[in-house]
Scaffold this motif. Sequence first.
Motif, PDB file in Angstrom:
ATOM      1  N   THR B  57    -108.060 -30.735-100.809  1.00 54.49           N
ATOM      2  CA  THR B  57    -106.773 -30.371-100.886  1.00 54.49           C
ATOM      3  C   THR B  57    -106.766 -28.930-100.745  1.00 54.49           C
ATOM      4  O   THR B  57    -106.076 -28.218-100.127  1.00 54.49           O
ATOM      5  CB  THR B  57    -105.912 -30.841-102.052  1.00 54.49           C
ATOM      6  OG1 THR B  57    -105.986 -32.407-101.977  1.00 54.49           O
ATOM      7  CG2 THR B  57    -104.546 -30.309-102.176  1.00 54.49           C
ATOM      8  N   GLN B  96     -99.280 -34.793 -99.689  1.00 52.28           N
ATOM      9  CA  GLN B  96     -99.796 -36.014-100.217  1.00 52.28           C
ATOM     10  C   GLN B  96     -98.720 -37.107-100.786  1.00 52.28           C
ATOM     11  O   GLN B  96     -98.703 -38.246-100.717  1.00 52.28           O
ATOM     12  CB  GLN B  96    -100.983 -35.826-101.234  1.00 52.28           C
ATOM     13  CG  GLN B  96    -101.682 -36.964-101.729  1.00 52.28           C
ATOM     14  CD  GLN B  96    -103.012 -36.587-102.333  1.00 52.28           C
ATOM     15  OE1 GLN B  96    -103.002 -35.326-102.629  1.00 52.28           O
ATOM     16  NE2 GLN B  96    -103.457 -37.647-102.967  1.00 52.28           N
ATOM     17  N   ASP B 172    -102.703 -34.743 -95.678  1.00 51.16           N
ATOM     18  CA  ASP B 172    -103.344 -34.909 -97.122  1.00 51.16           C
ATOM     19  C   ASP B 172    -103.404 -36.274 -97.578  1.00 51.16           C
ATOM     20  O   ASP B 172    -102.004 -36.469 -98.273  1.00 51.16           O
ATOM     21  CB  ASP B 172    -102.947 -33.754 -97.992  1.00 51.16           C
ATOM     22  CG  ASP B 172    -103.692 -33.613 -99.253  1.00 51.16           C
ATOM     23  OD1 ASP B 172    -104.800 -34.558 -99.129  1.00 51.16           O
ATOM     24  OD2 ASP B 172    -103.527 -32.731-100.132  1.00 51.16           O
ATOM     25  N   GLU B 173    -104.225 -36.954 -97.547  1.00 53.95           N
ATOM     26  CA  GLU B 173    -104.263 -38.390 -97.950  1.00 53.95           C
ATOM     27  C   GLU B 173    -102.925 -39.138 -97.560  1.00 53.95           C
ATOM     28  O   GLU B 173    -102.127 -39.662 -98.312  1.00 53.95           O
ATOM     29  CB  GLU B 173    -104.644 -38.537 -99.438  1.00 53.95           C
ATOM     30  CG  GLU B 173    -105.714 -37.876 -99.704  1.00 53.95           C
ATOM     31  CD  GLU B 173    -106.461 -38.248-101.015  1.00 53.95           C
ATOM     32  OE1 GLU B 173    -106.044 -39.308-101.572  1.00 53.95           O
ATOM     33  OE2 GLU B 173    -107.297 -37.631-101.602  1.00 53.95           O
TER      34      GLU B 173
HETATM   35 MG   LIG Z   1    -106.147 -33.990-103.091  1.00 50.89          MG
END
Ligand SMILES: [Mg+2]
Lengths: 272, 373
Positions: B57, B96, B172-173
């Motif tokens: 991240t 995320q 991000d994810e």
């Molecule tokens: Mg992360």
Amino acid sequence: MRRFTWFNATSLTLGFAFLYIPMLIVIIYSFNESKLVTVWGGFSTKWYGELVQNEAFLDAALVTFKVGLVSSVIATILGTMAAYVLVRGGRFYGRTLFSGMIYAPLVMPEVITGLSLLLLFISIGLDRGIVTIILAHTTFSMCYVSVVVSSRLVSFDRSVEEAALDLGCTPFDAFRSVTLPIIAPAVISGWLLALTLSLDDLVIASFVAGPSATTLPIKVFSSVRLGVSPEINALSTILIGIVALGTVTASITTKRAVVRRRHEQQMAVQAG
Amino acid sequence: MPETTPNPWNDPTAKPLIQFKNVTKRFGNFTAIEDLNIDIYEKEFFALLGPSGCGKTTMMRMLAGFETPTSGTILLDGQDISPIPPNKRSVNMMFQSYALFPHLTVFDNIAFGLKRSNMPKGQIADRVQEMLRLVQIEKFANRKPEQISGGQRQRVALARALAKAPKLLLLDEPLSALDKKLRQETQFELMDIQEKTGTTFVIVTHDQEEAMTVASRVAVMDHGKLKQVDTPDRIYEAPNSAYVADFIGEVNIIEGHSTTQRDTVSIAWAKGQPEIIGTLSKPGMDGNVTFLIRPEKIVISAEKPTDRRNTFQGKVVDIAYLGNLSTYYVQMPNGQMIKAQAANSRRRSSRPFTWEDTVWLSWTDTAGIILDR
Ligand SMILES: [Mg+2]
Ligand SMILES: Nc1ncnc2c1ncn2[C@@H]1O[C@H](COP(=O)(O)OP(=O)(O)O)[C@@H](O)[C@H]1O
């Protein structure tokens, strides 16, 4: 469902009686024909008529509302800014001192706040009047706003603001178009709190008010010292009415919002 | 990817879209990213893979502009981006947590970035419609984020990040909140969108299967350092360290001492056991080595095979039944445990081996990887 018991009923009645009988008495006696406060002389609305004629009261009421409106708006702006800096500003030099100083007026005795403001105004040569009351009320109510707003800021996802920056907002634009709409309920309740505190304040106002401007609480207090008049009862009844209306409206709005949110969540579930 | 065009990372004249040059990021005295060098090319689908807390991240946030490197430079299109604030970068991020604006409708969420660009007003609505169609959420345009489901929210977040047609999209994810089936569908959808839009995607994930599925190249990270950057098949078949091999899929790690004769290597790994025979991946590999072999490259049999040189006898200690295949934990006489995988082509009742059986494990000379230790 809780079961009905005599104990519960009695405590409820006693509690309500304790809270509302004094107000009820004021309301009843505001419609008293007699000039003697403690003797019932029949129903009449004449004290309301006299109240409307009473210039001193009307002036005080006007001052109170002006002060309340102006000071609560300024306090809301300053308090929101302070909360934003405290929650979002990260660590900066003097942060602890700053946050301590913002919250100090919450615990400071009002007499001391009032006295120190009075000394300040005298030393800088500011004539006591509506301006000094506004300044004083702004000072002590902005910390309440800042407490309310910062608790909302703490609980909201920082990445929403970052997303706004990511999509091309300047920091100010991000605050205006994303942060502010999200924290708006907290800002509004902070503003209402500031307004109420200002309308209600007697102690600080009596330090900083001058002969040119008196607020309603000061006026009521000083006339009561000469003896309670039915006019005061009428005024109090009007104030009770306004407060009751405000409270009921506020609770209905919140309840509606809750119902609507529940409905929307149900729709989301159905949308799958 | 068609074989006719050379991959940009093998082409020395290709200009990378993103370059990390000796980038280090510290938080206080904790080093989150250490001396990172990486080149990412246009139209790549680049996956950052690593365990939680390894700095994925943080890397993304440096690209988006929310963190600045403690030292080193990041170049986008050959230009140092450190002085450029997040709102001026042609980089968009899908967060995320999705980070949708709760007070705006789906439509306005997607239009948000466009309204702040110099796109003429009349075209904004068209562009938003195009995005809604792309991620198949036209029906929900007028809903608020809390009125739609998690999977739909994720699509809105993707559409919002794509709407401005950034040079680089950071994810991000993005799929971590979805269940497995929906996640797999969405992975293919992402690849599809990436192909259609031609945007460069950098995706963060801690799911190795996801990285292998979507990515043109995978970077495996550990504690802020890059362990290997390669295509998914090379990462799997030719890992450069035991860490990478172990992180991507399962692997047997056997330590030993090697001697080379011409192009074969013999590895002495246990007293009284035949040496492991392997082929040389690079010259001069005498000494302490690590031998890595994937469980599915090991054949398990009752009789000693005669067609291959690496044959070892052991005892089945444990069996993990995975449905489509079973993993056999076979103990060697010296105590070393070796995992071997076999496809369950027959029904369970007729499984060939069971606990305490003595079995033969075997593999070819080229099945394993030999690494310096
Ligand atoms: Mg992360
Ligand atoms: N703002 C920050 N302050 C201090 N430490 C941080 C900060 N952001 C990340 N870290 C630390 O850096 C490391 C890497 O974090 P991150 O990049 O979020 O990892 P992940 O690979 O799981 O995304 C973690 O150990 C985290 O605690």
